[in-house]
Design a protein around this motif. Structure first.
Motif, short mmCIF file in Angstrom:
data_model
loop_
_atom_site.label_atom_id
_atom_site.label_comp_id
_atom_site.label_asym_id
_atom_site.label_seq_id
_atom_site.Cartn_x
_atom_site.Cartn_y
_atom_site.Cartn_z
N ASP A 74 0.79 -1.02 -0.10
CA ASP A 74 -0.08 0.00 0.05
C ASP A 74 0.87 1.31 -0.11
N LEU A 75 2.06 1.10 0.34
CA LEU A 75 2.99 2.35 0.45
C LEU A 75 3.98 2.69 -0.43
N VAL A 76 3.93 1.34 -1.52
CA VAL A 76 4.96 1.50 -2.39
C VAL A 76 4.36 2.31 -3.65
N HIS A 77 5.18 3.05 -4.18
CA HIS A 77 4.92 3.78 -5.40
C HIS A 77 4.30 2.85 -6.60
N PRO A 78 3.22 3.21 -7.27
CA PRO A 78 2.73 2.36 -8.31
C PRO A 78 3.58 1.99 -9.51
N ASP A 79 4.55 2.73 -9.79
CA ASP A 79 5.64 2.32 -10.83
C ASP A 79 6.53 1.36 -10.26
N ASP A 80 6.48 1.15 -9.09
CA ASP A 80 7.42 0.17 -8.44
C ASP A 80 7.11 -1.05 -8.02
N LYS A 81 5.34 -1.20 -7.76
CA LYS A 81 4.81 -2.23 -7.39
C LYS A 81 5.23 -3.65 -8.37
N LYS A 82 5.07 -3.37 -9.49
CA LYS A 82 5.16 -4.43 -10.41
C LYS A 82 6.47 -5.28 -10.11
N ARG A 83 7.48 -4.44 -10.06
CA ARG A 83 8.78 -5.19 -9.91
C ARG A 83 9.12 -5.93 -8.45
N LEU A 84 8.50 -5.55 -7.59
CA LEU A 84 8.38 -5.73 -6.19
C LEU A 84 7.65 -7.12 -6.34
N PHE A 85 6.53 -7.00 -7.12
CA PHE A 85 5.37 -8.18 -7.10
C PHE A 85 6.08 -9.27 -7.67
N ASN A 126 19.83 -24.81 -2.19
CA ASN A 126 20.19 -23.38 -2.78
C ASN A 126 18.97 -22.49 -3.17
N HIS A 127 17.94 -22.83 -2.18
CA HIS A 127 16.85 -21.84 -2.52
C HIS A 127 16.81 -20.66 -1.67
N GLU A 128 17.89 -20.28 -1.15
CA GLU A 128 17.96 -19.15 -0.29
C GLU A 128 18.26 -17.76 -1.20
N ILE A 129 17.79 -16.77 -0.88
CA ILE A 129 17.46 -15.68 -1.79
C ILE A 129 18.05 -14.37 -0.91
N SER A 130 18.79 -13.40 -1.29
CA SER A 130 18.93 -12.13 -0.61
C SER A 130 19.47 -11.34 -1.83
N GLU A 131 19.10 -10.18 -1.99
CA GLU A 131 19.38 -9.15 -3.23
C GLU A 131 18.92 -7.85 -2.54
N ARG A 132 19.54 -6.80 -3.21
CA ARG A 132 19.42 -5.21 -3.15
C ARG A 132 18.88 -4.79 -4.10
N PHE A 133 17.80 -3.92 -3.91
CA PHE A 133 17.14 -3.18 -4.84
C PHE A 133 16.56 -1.90 -4.27
N GLU A 134 16.03 -1.01 -5.09
CA GLU A 134 15.78 0.56 -4.61
C GLU A 134 14.11 0.71 -5.14
N TYR A 135 13.31 1.07 -4.08
CA TYR A 135 11.97 1.55 -4.57
C TYR A 135 11.53 2.72 -3.64
N ARG A 136 10.46 3.19 -4.28
CA ARG A 136 9.88 4.42 -3.42
C ARG A 136 8.62 4.04 -2.54
N VAL A 137 8.57 4.73 -1.55
CA VAL A 137 7.52 4.29 -0.54
C VAL A 137 6.78 5.81 -0.05
N ARG A 138 5.73 5.87 0.40
CA ARG A 138 5.18 7.07 0.56
C ARG A 138 5.28 7.16 2.25
N ASP A 139 5.53 8.48 2.53
CA ASP A 139 5.61 8.50 4.04
C ASP A 139 4.56 9.24 4.62
N LYS A 140 4.26 9.48 6.00
CA LYS A 140 2.95 9.77 6.32
C LYS A 140 2.75 11.11 6.13
N ILE A 141 3.39 11.99 5.60
CA ILE A 141 2.86 13.46 5.13
C ILE A 141 2.53 13.25 3.42
#
Length: 508
Positions: free
Chosen positions: A113-124, A143-158
């Motif tokens: 709900d807090l994720v930017h619409p343009d970034d939701k598809k990638r996170l999904f 070998n099913h463990e996963i850990s990776e780095r990524f950037e995305y936008r979230v909406r703060d309270k204001i």
């Protein structure tokens, strides 16, 4: 004395907030006096300076210790359910400081709900991959463990969008996110990209290309109309040096200039240099650049602009060819009188070679009584004035005097700065000699006429007296200076003028 390390301050804050359960003691002291009895444990923070000892009468459990660490960090730590619509099951207190949300406001809420619409598809898509790996793990695949780095936008309270840089780890039936707020960094990157884009647009629209080179002279950045000018793409030039594009003889000349400029960390100003395009054509570039220095003044490289001046240069060469072969004496000197250009007629008239002229100034080749006049003339020309009918006397290499007359004006650059004078002189030495000879002849005739007792009078077609000797003036009862330039009618009685004098004088 050094201040306490960050970890000590953070642990003290945790102690004040009651996050360290049980009776604790924080001791900050020099490593040389640490107790080696084994009671408690030592956290070696800086072996060259100090250590932190944490003694617990009731040692923390593993889960409690992790909680202390998580709740003391400035990073955003959250745990969500493992599903395509994950919900928060844990949110660290740092969210309130950075995002404005208290942990209890987010627990149980959908994380997307807090994720930017343009970034939701990638996170999904990322969540789907996690589920796929989890399923494989259930069937015994390793070998099913996963850990990776990524950037995305979230909406703060204001309502502002903040950039997070996160790592996600699949732990049991949950996903653990460790995130860092990189909003300021991204804002700076965007501003830098906007500035770069504007710079590239200006360079492209102006017909230039912009560049940066490192301290070894290799291109690290190229943009603008480089392909139109040189035929290379920006990527093809990165890693090359400017000298890879310059013909050998020209490269030798330009390299000497570059080495001097680099050693002095000076700007590159209007440096003309010939280059070879990708298909072998010659183009002339006008290079300007400034040094890139670090905080201590060390040279990191240069950044600048190259302009294609090939057409202008070829036009200048055609003009130079015309000037070189002109009959007039043509010269150009800078504000100090140093020669910028002289043509072949100038060299021939004064008897110098081009190599000799390079070590001379204008004041070395003009007559001494003209030097101060020409210093003042150059100053006025540099201020925008121009002059016609200027006289000068050159002193040739063999000592001959060469009389000239001509016009002088100034040449200025695109910014209106004075560059040099431009002068075109005509050799009037022969005419000057003829005038001197005529004056000498007139003087001899005047002397002869003044000595004779005959009356001599010279009139123009209107009867104006141009010359009279003493005998003629005396016969009229006047001095010579009283009748010169006066009409003969004014100096004779009318009856005499009509009856005799008019018929006897010779009109010229």
């Amino acid at each position: 004395m050094k201040s306490e390390p960050d970890i000590v301050r953070e642990l003290r804050e945790a102690e004040k907030l009651g996050l360290l359960k049980g009776k604790t003691s924080l001791v900050y002291r020099d490593p040389s006096v640490l107790d080696d009895s084994g009671k408690g444990f030592d956290a070696d923070v800086d072996s060259s300076f100090s250590s932190v000892d944490m003694f617990f009468e009731e040692p923390l459990g593993r889960d409690e210790l992790f909680r202390v660490i998580v709740e003391s960090t400035s990073d955003l730590i959250s745990i969500t359910t493992f599903s395509l619509n994950p919900r928060y099951v844990y949110v660290s207190p740092s969210h309130e400081k950075i995002m404005g949300y208290k942990p209890e406001e987010l627990i149980g809420k959908p994380a997307f709900d807090l994720v930017h619409p343009d970034d939701k598809k990638r996170l999904f898509s990322l969540a789907k991959r996690y589920i796929s790996l989890k399923v494989k793990g259930l069937f015994g695949e390793r070998n099913h463990e996963i850990s990776e780095r990524f950037e995305y936008r979230v909406r703060d309270k204001i309502g502002n969008w903040r950039y997070l840089e996160s790592t996600a780890n699949l732990v049991g039936n949950n996903i653990v996110f460790v995130s860092k707020d990189v909003t300021e960094r991204k804002r700076f990157e965007h501003q830098l990209m906007d500035l770069k884009k504007r710079f590239e647009d200006v360079a492209f629209s102006s017909g230039d290309f912009i560049w940066e080179i490192d301290v070894s002279g290799r291109y690290t950045f190229v943009a603008g109309r480089v392909k139109e000018i040189l035929g290379y793409t920006s990527d093809e030039l990165v890693g090359k040096t400017p000298f890879d594009l310059i013909p050998d003889e020209e490269a030798k000349r330009v390299k000497q200039i570059f080495e001097r400029i680099f050693s002095e960390k000076k700007p590159i100003v209007n440096l003309e240099n010939w280059n070879l395009t990708k298909d072998g054509r010659r183009v002339c570039l006008l290079t300007n650049g400034v040094p890139i220095l670090d905080e201590t003044g060390n040279l990191l490289g240069y950044r600048g602009v190259d302009k294609d001046v090939t057409e202008r240069k070829r036009m200048e060469e055609r003009l130079r060819d015309f000037l070189d072969n002109a009959n007039d004496l043509i010269q150009s000197v800078d504000s100090e009188g140093r020669f910028v250009y002289v043509n072949k007629s100038w060299l021939k008239a004064l008897g110098y070679t081009m190599e000799e002229v390079e070590s001379l100034t204008l004041f070395d080749v003009i007559r001494e009584d003209y030097i101060q006049h020409y210093r003042e003339l150059i100053k006025k020309v540099s201020e925008g004035e121009s002059f016609q009918g200027v006289k000068n006397v050159f002193i040739a290499k063999d000592g001959r005097e060469i009389f000239v007359e001509g016009n002088i004006n100034g040449r200025f650059d695109e910014d209106g700065r004075f560059v040099a004078t431009r002068a075109i002189f005509r050799d009037v030495t022969d005419r000057k000699k003829a005038e001197e000879q005529l004056k000498e002849s007139e003087l001899r005739l005047r002397t002869l006429f003044d000595a004779t007792h005959d009356m001599v009078l010279l009139l123009d077609v209107d009867g104006r007296i141009l010359y009279s000797n003493n005998a003629m003036a005396k016969s009229l009862g006047k001095n010579v200076e009283d009748i010169i330039n006066r009409n003969i009618r004014d100096n004779l009685p009318s009856d005499v003028y009509e009856s005799r004098v008019r018929m006897s004088i010779k009109v010229q």
